[in-house]
Design an enzyme around this catalytic site. Sequence first.
Site, PDB file in Angstrom:
ATOM      1  N   ASP A  21       0.827  -1.208   0.000  1.00 53.17           N
ATOM      2  CA  ASP A  21       0.000   0.000   0.000  1.00 53.17           C
ATOM      3  C   ASP A  21       0.865   1.264   0.000  1.00 53.17           C
ATOM      4  OD1 ASP A  21      -2.332   1.431  -0.023  1.00 53.17           O
ATOM      5  OD2 ASP A  21      -2.748   1.213   2.119  1.00 53.17           O
ATOM      6  N   ASN A  69     -11.010  -2.262  -5.343  1.00 52.21           N
ATOM      7  CA  ASN A  69     -10.251  -1.325  -6.186  1.00 52.21           C
ATOM      8  C   ASN A  69     -10.907  -1.080  -7.550  1.00 52.21           C
ATOM      9  OD1 ASN A  69      -7.023  -2.491  -4.949  1.00 52.21           O
ATOM     10  ND2 ASN A  69      -8.172  -0.671  -4.333  1.00 52.21           N
TER      11      ASN A  69
HETATM   12  C1  IPE Z   1      -5.538  -2.611  -0.248  1.00 54.47           C
HETATM   13  O1  IPE Z   1      -5.153  -1.301  -0.434  1.00 54.47           O
HETATM   14  C2  IPE Z   1      -5.510  -3.346  -1.532  1.00 54.47           C
HETATM   15  C3  IPE Z   1      -4.202  -3.484  -2.156  1.00 54.47           C
HETATM   16  C4  IPE Z   1      -3.055  -3.193  -1.615  1.00 54.47           C
HETATM   17  C5  IPE Z   1      -4.240  -4.030  -3.470  1.00 54.47           C
HETATM   18  P1  IPE Z   1      -6.233  -0.119  -0.555  1.00 54.47           P
HETATM   19  O2  IPE Z   1      -5.453   1.137  -0.651  1.00 54.47           O
HETATM   20  O3  IPE Z   1      -7.180  -0.425  -1.644  1.00 54.47           O
HETATM   21  O4  IPE Z   1      -6.975  -0.254   0.829  1.00 54.47           O
HETATM   22  P2  IPE Z   1      -7.919   0.797   1.598  1.00 54.47           P
HETATM   23  O5  IPE Z   1      -8.956   1.226   0.637  1.00 54.47           O
HETATM   24  O6  IPE Z   1      -7.044   1.931   2.017  1.00 54.47           O
HETATM   25  O7  IPE Z   1      -8.445   0.025   2.765  1.00 54.47           O
HETATM   26  C1  IPE Z   2      -1.581   0.312  -3.349  1.00 56.77           C
HETATM   27  O1  IPE Z   2      -1.342   1.670  -3.382  1.00 56.77           O
HETATM   28  C2  IPE Z   2      -1.803  -0.285  -4.726  1.00 56.77           C
HETATM   29  C3  IPE Z   2      -3.198  -0.615  -5.023  1.00 56.77           C
HETATM   30  C4  IPE Z   2      -4.184  -0.593  -4.188  1.00 56.77           C
HETATM   31  C5  IPE Z   2      -3.487  -0.993  -6.380  1.00 56.77           C
HETATM   32  P1  IPE Z   2      -2.536   2.727  -3.375  1.00 56.77           P
HETATM   33  O2  IPE Z   2      -2.898   3.015  -4.790  1.00 56.77           O
HETATM   34  O3  IPE Z   2      -3.635   2.255  -2.523  1.00 56.77           O
HETATM   35  O4  IPE Z   2      -1.819   3.979  -2.748  1.00 56.77           O
HETATM   36  P2  IPE Z   2      -2.427   4.965  -1.662  1.00 56.77           P
HETATM   37  O5  IPE Z   2      -2.889   4.130  -0.511  1.00 56.77           O
HETATM   38  O6  IPE Z   2      -3.543   5.710  -2.310  1.00 56.77           O
HETATM   39  O7  IPE Z   2      -1.264   5.847  -1.295  1.00 56.77           O
HETATM   40 MG    MG Z   3      -4.025   2.453  -0.552  1.00 58.72          MG
END
Ligand code: IPE
Ligand code: IPE
Ligand code: MG
Length: 248
Positions: A21, A69
């Site tokens: 993340d 997502n």
């Molecule tokens: C969790 O990250 C899913 C992945 C790392 C693929 P998100 O960024 O989607 O999670 P939330 O929405 O902050 O809980």
């Molecule tokens: C994790 O990084 C990757 C995916 C969920 C695909 P994020 O895209 O969630 O990055 P933040 O949490 O918005 O910084």
């Molecule tokens: Mg994230």
Amino acid sequence: MSLKKKINLKQLPKHIAIIMDGNGRWAQKQGRDRTFGHQSGVNAVREAAESAAELGIEYLTLYAFSTENWSRPKSEVDALMSLLVNTIEKETPTLNKNNICLNAIGDIESLPEESRNQLLKTIENTSENDRMTLNLALSYSARWELTEAVKLIVNKVNNGILNIDQIDQELINDHLNTAGMPDPELLIRTSGEYRISNFLLWQIAYAEFYFTDTLWPDFTREDLYKAILNYQCRERRFGKTSEQLLNV
Ligand code: IPE
Ligand code: IPE
Ligand code: MG
């Protein structure tokens, strides 16, 4: 000095799961768009996979794209899907060089055709590799996985293949996407968020959690070693007392 030398190779987790993340925030901090963060996250994936395989970790499960997502802006979802196809294609020789077998968990049918086909091609092309299994969680969520497992089991009961008394924890395990794999002993989440976000809910019943503020594109092999060293300091009691553990 690398932390690698401090790791006790006899007490390695067999299975590590990572919620990768922080790509978006990493990019935004530099005034770039979120897609740049996802692209940069690929290097951290390569580092984590290579270093885990070198150590002797048997399974590495990476949360790459959740069911939830799909609700992100279409432009970001499209960018992630094309990054997936390109990366998997480009990394196939490296996976083979490192003797890593690619596997996917999640609702693969829901991926765009091109991504799905490339994924299946690389899974096939790396299927003989046996040093480590790299599980990519794509269009994955634990509640989706558990719902699918319930459907499969009920179907077997309805068709007389299975008797209701045969339903136990082992049978449920066998109907999950992770069938045949040990549960992750160590779950890592980057970016300073303290939640599970619908990841492997059944399998992490006894996992040790490790949270770090590091954003995923900055996560290096040393960060992985640090997490493993931290894991190796934990006392895993599984409901017993410390005294009981000492008397084994
Ligand atoms: C969790 O990250 C899913 C992945 C790392 C693929 P998100 O960024 O989607 O999670 P939330 O929405 O902050 O809980
Ligand atoms: C994790 O990084 C990757 C995916 C969920 C695909 P994020 O895209 O969630 O990055 P933040 O949490 O918005 O910084
Ligand atoms: Mg994230």
